[in-house]
Every structure is written in structure tokens, then in C-alpha cells.
Design a protein around this motif. Structure first.
Motif, PDB file in Angstrom:
ATOM      1  N   PHE A 272     -25.801  17.668  42.465  1.00  0.00           N
ATOM      2  CA  PHE A 272     -26.249  18.019  40.985  1.00  0.00           C
ATOM      3  C   PHE A 272     -26.164  16.576  40.349  1.00  0.00           C
ATOM      4  N   GLU A 273     -27.387  16.460  39.676  1.00  0.00           N
ATOM      5  CA  GLU A 273     -27.521  15.244  38.951  1.00  0.00           C
ATOM      6  C   GLU A 273     -27.816  15.332  37.619  1.00  0.00           C
ATOM      7  N   GLY A 274     -27.617  14.336  36.744  1.00  0.00           N
ATOM      8  CA  GLY A 274     -27.698  14.454  35.180  1.00  0.00           C
ATOM      9  C   GLY A 274     -27.089  13.298  34.388  1.00  0.00           C
ATOM     10  N   ARG A 275     -26.823  13.666  33.279  1.00  0.00           N
ATOM     11  CA  ARG A 275     -26.403  12.596  32.544  1.00  0.00           C
ATOM     12  C   ARG A 275     -25.052  12.824  31.686  1.00  0.00           C
ATOM     13  N   SER A 276     -24.301  11.957  31.459  1.00  0.00           N
ATOM     14  CA  SER A 276     -23.129  12.198  30.520  1.00  0.00           C
ATOM     15  C   SER A 276     -23.226  11.668  29.191  1.00  0.00           C
ATOM     16  N   ASN A 277     -22.852  12.486  28.153  1.00  0.00           N
ATOM     17  CA  ASN A 277     -22.711  12.023  26.971  1.00  0.00           C
ATOM     18  C   ASN A 277     -21.371  11.629  26.315  1.00  0.00           C
ATOM     19  N   ALA A 278     -20.880  10.524  26.256  1.00  0.00           N
ATOM     20  CA  ALA A 278     -19.470  10.315  25.908  1.00  0.00           C
ATOM     21  C   ALA A 278     -19.448  10.505  24.395  1.00  0.00           C
ATOM     22  N   VAL A 279     -18.327  11.100  24.106  1.00  0.00           N
ATOM     23  CA  VAL A 279     -18.034  11.524  22.496  1.00  0.00           C
ATOM     24  C   VAL A 279     -17.108  10.463  22.032  1.00  0.00           C
ATOM     25  N   GLY A 280     -16.126  10.010  22.529  1.00  0.00           N
ATOM     26  CA  GLY A 280     -15.023   9.058  22.009  1.00  0.00           C
ATOM     27  C   GLY A 280     -13.951   9.237  23.033  1.00  0.00           C
ATOM     28  N   PHE A 281     -12.950   8.790  22.369  1.00  0.00           N
ATOM     29  CA  PHE A 281     -11.629   8.599  23.339  1.00  0.00           C
ATOM     30  C   PHE A 281     -10.387   9.542  22.764  1.00  0.00           C
ATOM     31  N   ARG A 282      -9.768  10.197  24.034  1.00  0.00           N
ATOM     32  CA  ARG A 282      -8.906  11.073  23.716  1.00  0.00           C
ATOM     33  C   ARG A 282      -7.565  10.535  24.580  1.00  0.00           C
ATOM     34  N   ARG A 283      -6.453  10.075  23.932  1.00  0.00           N
ATOM     35  CA  ARG A 283      -5.505   9.541  24.939  1.00  0.00           C
ATOM     36  C   ARG A 283      -5.840   8.474  25.860  1.00  0.00           C
ATOM     37  N   GLY A 284      -6.805   7.640  25.233  1.00  0.00           N
ATOM     38  CA  GLY A 284      -7.178   6.574  26.036  1.00  0.00           C
ATOM     39  C   GLY A 284      -8.635   6.911  27.011  1.00  0.00           C
ATOM     40  N   ARG A 285      -8.773   8.101  27.394  1.00  0.00           N
ATOM     41  CA  ARG A 285      -9.904   8.834  28.138  1.00  0.00           C
ATOM     42  C   ARG A 285     -10.942   8.945  27.512  1.00  0.00           C
ATOM     43  N   LEU A 286     -12.110   8.763  27.851  1.00  0.00           N
ATOM     44  CA  LEU A 286     -13.535   9.163  27.315  1.00  0.00           C
ATOM     45  C   LEU A 286     -13.634  10.571  27.355  1.00  0.00           C
TER      46      LEU A 286
ATOM     47  N   ALA B  85     -11.704  26.368  21.003  1.00  0.00           N
ATOM     48  CA  ALA B  85     -12.282  26.461  19.602  1.00  0.00           C
ATOM     49  C   ALA B  85     -13.595  26.256  19.699  1.00  0.00           C
ATOM     50  N   GLY B  86     -14.024  25.766  20.705  1.00  0.00           N
ATOM     51  CA  GLY B  86     -15.559  25.431  20.981  1.00  0.00           C
ATOM     52  C   GLY B  86     -15.976  24.060  20.157  1.00  0.00           C
ATOM     53  N   ALA B  87     -14.884  23.272  19.664  1.00  0.00           N
ATOM     54  CA  ALA B  87     -15.138  22.310  18.941  1.00  0.00           C
ATOM     55  C   ALA B  87     -15.680  20.931  19.898  1.00  0.00           C
ATOM     56  N   ALA B  88     -15.471  20.984  21.160  1.00  0.00           N
ATOM     57  CA  ALA B  88     -16.057  20.039  22.099  1.00  0.00           C
ATOM     58  C   ALA B  88     -17.696  19.965  22.054  1.00  0.00           C
ATOM     59  N   VAL B  89     -18.080  21.417  22.047  1.00  0.00           N
ATOM     60  CA  VAL B  89     -19.313  21.440  22.181  1.00  0.00           C
ATOM     61  C   VAL B  89     -20.110  21.125  20.907  1.00  0.00           C
ATOM     62  N   ALA B  90     -19.346  21.528  19.585  1.00  0.00           N
ATOM     63  CA  ALA B  90     -20.136  21.271  18.220  1.00  0.00           C
ATOM     64  C   ALA B  90     -20.024  19.689  18.224  1.00  0.00           C
ATOM     65  N   ASN B  91     -18.781  19.023  18.672  1.00  0.00           N
ATOM     66  CA  ASN B  91     -18.812  17.667  18.492  1.00  0.00           C
ATOM     67  C   ASN B  91     -19.332  16.780  19.534  1.00  0.00           C
ATOM     68  N   ALA B  92     -19.873  17.242  20.451  1.00  0.00           N
ATOM     69  CA  ALA B  92     -20.426  16.583  21.707  1.00  0.00           C
ATOM     70  C   ALA B  92     -21.214  15.515  21.527  1.00  0.00           C
ATOM     71  N   GLY B  93     -21.863  15.266  20.290  1.00  0.00           N
ATOM     72  CA  GLY B  93     -22.695  14.057  20.019  1.00  0.00           C
ATOM     73  C   GLY B  93     -24.251  14.356  20.333  1.00  0.00           C
ATOM     74  N   ARG B  94     -25.067  13.365  20.395  1.00  0.00           N
ATOM     75  CA  ARG B  94     -26.325  13.367  20.567  1.00  0.00           C
ATOM     76  C   ARG B  94     -26.717  12.888  21.992  1.00  0.00           C
TER      77      ARG B  94
ATOM     78  N   ILE C  41     -14.470   8.768  17.893  1.00  0.00           N
ATOM     79  CA  ILE C  41     -16.017   9.173  17.807  1.00  0.00           C
ATOM     80  C   ILE C  41     -16.731   7.873  18.202  1.00  0.00           C
ATOM     81  N   CYS C  42     -16.294   6.599  18.575  1.00  0.00           N
ATOM     82  CA  CYS C  42     -16.898   5.399  18.939  1.00  0.00           C
ATOM     83  C   CYS C  42     -16.463   4.988  20.594  1.00  0.00           C
ATOM     84  N   PRO C  43     -17.200   5.705  21.479  1.00  0.00           N
ATOM     85  CA  PRO C  43     -16.773   5.464  22.912  1.00  0.00           C
ATOM     86  C   PRO C  43     -17.184   4.301  23.638  1.00  0.00           C
ATOM     87  N   VAL C  44     -16.942   3.142  23.042  1.00  0.00           N
ATOM     88  CA  VAL C  44     -17.420   2.081  23.552  1.00  0.00           C
ATOM     89  C   VAL C  44     -16.551   0.806  23.911  1.00  0.00           C
ATOM     90  N   VAL C  45     -16.360   0.067  24.856  1.00  0.00           N
ATOM     91  CA  VAL C  45     -15.462  -0.928  25.193  1.00  0.00           C
ATOM     92  C   VAL C  45     -16.202  -2.359  25.483  1.00  0.00           C
TER      93      VAL C  45
END
Length: 341
Positions: free
Chosen positions: A288-302, A329-338, A169-173
């Protein structure tokens, strides 16, 4: 001229006695202390013949055999890769421990402890531990394949890399080091500080930053060095009639290739501050332009949730890095962060 006779080992010990007529004392090699002691002995007609005096040397087989074996391995260029002092390590080899120290901070007030703990890390002492071994960077995919890890490996000592904790849940390095750092302690503090500074206000109360590696030492379990070069993604664009399960493949340089079994679907480019650009194979010349909202790491990948639009307002949503089960399960959307901007 002295003579030398070998007497067979006794039944009670793995040793042999060498007998020589060169003098009236014997040399005893003590297996427990690895020392040689001399003491007068009585003539032994079984070993000395009719000589009036003799010299007997008792030598333990196993230490000598081990020494000879070790010297032969060294002569052949064979070394023990379980551990090695830091001066024998190159920039792409690290000491790995089964139970590494935990060096982590949850705020600026804990950076002093990070400095204290990191300066106490002695690579020579760590390499002597029974759970220590030396591995190359190719066995540590996060360091050898991720952009942050490659940056760390390219730095000269002192160097350090830290990552958000818990990483899910902490997508920073944070990476720091090189000639500008006076000590390993400075590099450790700088990397943790950079990692903490990358947290947004919403994540800061939930996250800390843990030191992952310092100079030639890994400070997390090797299992945390996983890195998924290709990961599952879902692309949805109702206005374009698209709803695809695809693979997102990291090409480096902040570029991600989106593909399915038939070939490329699109190309995603990450810019500063979460900005992204998407081009689709079926929409040539359109960006297509926009923004990315990083949620956390899964197997080392954001794991990220991305929303982009073209100049006509047609939206594309991308979920990258989540497991197939999370996507189903749709968990990715539910946990996508702010939203980050």
C-alpha cells in the motif's frame, strides 16, 4: 625541639588553637578571609608551661575539614555531577539548566539574533550556575532515541539541533554541525535555518524553530526531551474489514512496526518527501503506497495521518502518535492538518 599542644575549642567558635614553643609570634587563620596573620603574643602559662615565649596557631575546623573531605573524594574518583566545564564533557553528556535560555526564530530575519544569543552561551559559566547539572544522553530520550537526536549526538562540535515551535503543531527538525562548521554560532544558525526551511507554506505563519541543544548544552527544559518509542495508533481499512487500535513502535531507519497484543500487524516505511509504504500481515505480497501528513509532536514522536492504497484502490488510513483521548474524540482527524502533496 619544639612541642605542640592542642587546646580545646572555645564555646563561641568552632576552632582550635595549636601552640608551639618555636617562636614569639602566633599565626591566626581567619575563617572569613581564609588568610593567616601573625602578631606577637604574650606568654601563656596555661598553654606554654614555663616557656618564656610561644607560637599559637588558630585554625578553623570547617574549611580544613571540607578541604580534606574534597581531596579524599577526588582521590577516590568521586566527582560532582551537577555541573562540569565543557572540556570535561564527552559528546554524550550535556549541561542541563532548570531555566535555559530561549533561542528561537520565526523567519530568516531573526537568524542574526540566533547567532548573537548562541555565541554568548558560555558552557563554563553555565555549568557554574546553581540550577546546572550534567546528564548523560541516556537521560535525554529524544536525543538518544529519535533519528534526529542520534544524528546530533553523532556529530562532532560544533553541532546544533532545532525543532518546530510550538512542537504540537510544528512537525519539523533541523540538525547541523561537524567539521564543516566554523563555530557554534554557525551550527546554531544552520540548524534553525534547516528547521524553518522544512515548514510548508501553510505552517510557516504559525510556527517558528527553537534551538534545542548546542554542542554540550541543552537549551530547552529536560521535560521536552521525552520520546515515546511505542505510541498509540489506529488502523482503519473498511474494504479489508479492519478497524484496529494498535501500537506503532519506532524501529529506527524510518521503519515503524505496527502490532497488537497478538503480534505484528504490519510494517510502515517512510521515504523522502512524506512518501510511505505499508505492508500488512494479512495481505502478503501486497504493498500500500501513499503519503504521510505530519501534524506535530506528541511526547517527542511525530503525530501523523497516513493514507495509502493498493493497486486495486483499497484504502488504509493510519493515525499514529495521537493520544487515546484524541483518537476517541476524533480530534486526530480534525487536527490532521493540510495535505502535503
Amino acid at each position: 625541639m619544639s612541642s605542640l599542644t592542642l587546646i580545646p575549642p572555645s564555646r563561641t567558635g568552632r576552632s582550635a588553637i595549636f601552640s608551639s614553643s618555636s617562636g614569639p609570634r602566633k599565626a591566626l587563620f581567619d575563617r572569613a578571609s581564609n588568610s593567616v596573620s601573625r602578631e606577637p603574643i604574650l606568654p601563656d602559662s596555661r598553654t606554654m608551661g614555663d616557656k618564656p615565649f610561644g607560637l599559637k596557631m588558630r585554625i578553623t575546623f570547617w574549611p580544613v575539614a571540607a578541604l580534606i573531605f574534597g581531596l579524599s573524594l577526588t582521590a577516590c574518583g568521586v566527582t560532582d555531577r551537577r555541573a562540569a566545564p565543557s572540556n570535561l564533557l564527552d559528546t554524550r553528556s550535556l549541561i542541563v539548566l532548570e531555566q535555559p535560555p530561549i533561542i528561537e526564530a520565526r523567519g530568516e530575519q531573526e537568524l542574526g539574533l540566533v547567532r548573537l544569543q548562541s555565541t554568548r552561551l558560555d558552557p563554563v559559566a553555565l555549568s557554574a550556575r546553581t540550577d546546572a547539572r550534567v546528564v548523560g544522553a541516556e537521560a535525554l530520550p529524544y536525543l538518544s532515541n529519535s533519528e534526529a537526536g542520534q544524528k546530533f549526538l553523532a556529530l562532532g562540535a560544533p553541532r546544533a539541533i532545532s525543532r518546530g515551535s510550538p512542537p504540537e503543531i510544528c512537525p519539523v527538525v533541523g540538525v547541523a554541525g561537524g567539521a564543516g562548521m566554523a563555530s557554534a554560532g554557525d551550527a546554531a544558525v544552520a540548524s534553525v535555518r534547516a528547521c524553518l526551511a522544512a515548514l510548508d507554506e501553510a505552517d510557516a505563519p504559525l510556527c517558528g524553530c527553537r534551538l534545542m541543544a548546542l554542542d554540550g548544552m541543552l537549551t530547552v527544559p529536560q521535560a521536552e526531551m521525552a520520546y515515546a518509542g511505542g505510541t498509540t495508533a489506529r488502523l482503519r481499512a473498511p474494504a479489508l474489514g479492519l478497524d484496529l487500535m494498535i501500537v506503532a513502535e519506532d524501529l529506527g531507519q524510518s521503519v515503524t512496526l505496527l502490532r497488537d497484543l497478538k503480534g505484528p500487524v504490519g510494517l510502515l516505511r517512510h521515504g523522502p518527501d512524506g512518501e510511505v509504504e505499508l505492508t500488512l500481515a494479512g495481505e502478503p505480497g501486497r504493498v500500500f503506497e501513499g503519503r504521510s501528513n505530519a501534524v506535530g509532536f506528541r511526547r517527542g514522536r511525530l503525530a501523523e495521518r497516513i493514507r495509502v492504497e493498493d493497486d486495486e484502490g483499497r484504502a488504509v488510513t493510519l493515525l499514529i502518535g495521537f493520544s487515546p483521548a484524541e483518537l476517541a474524540a476524533g480530534a486526530a482527524v480534525a487536527n490532521a492538518g493540510r495535505p502535503s502533496g
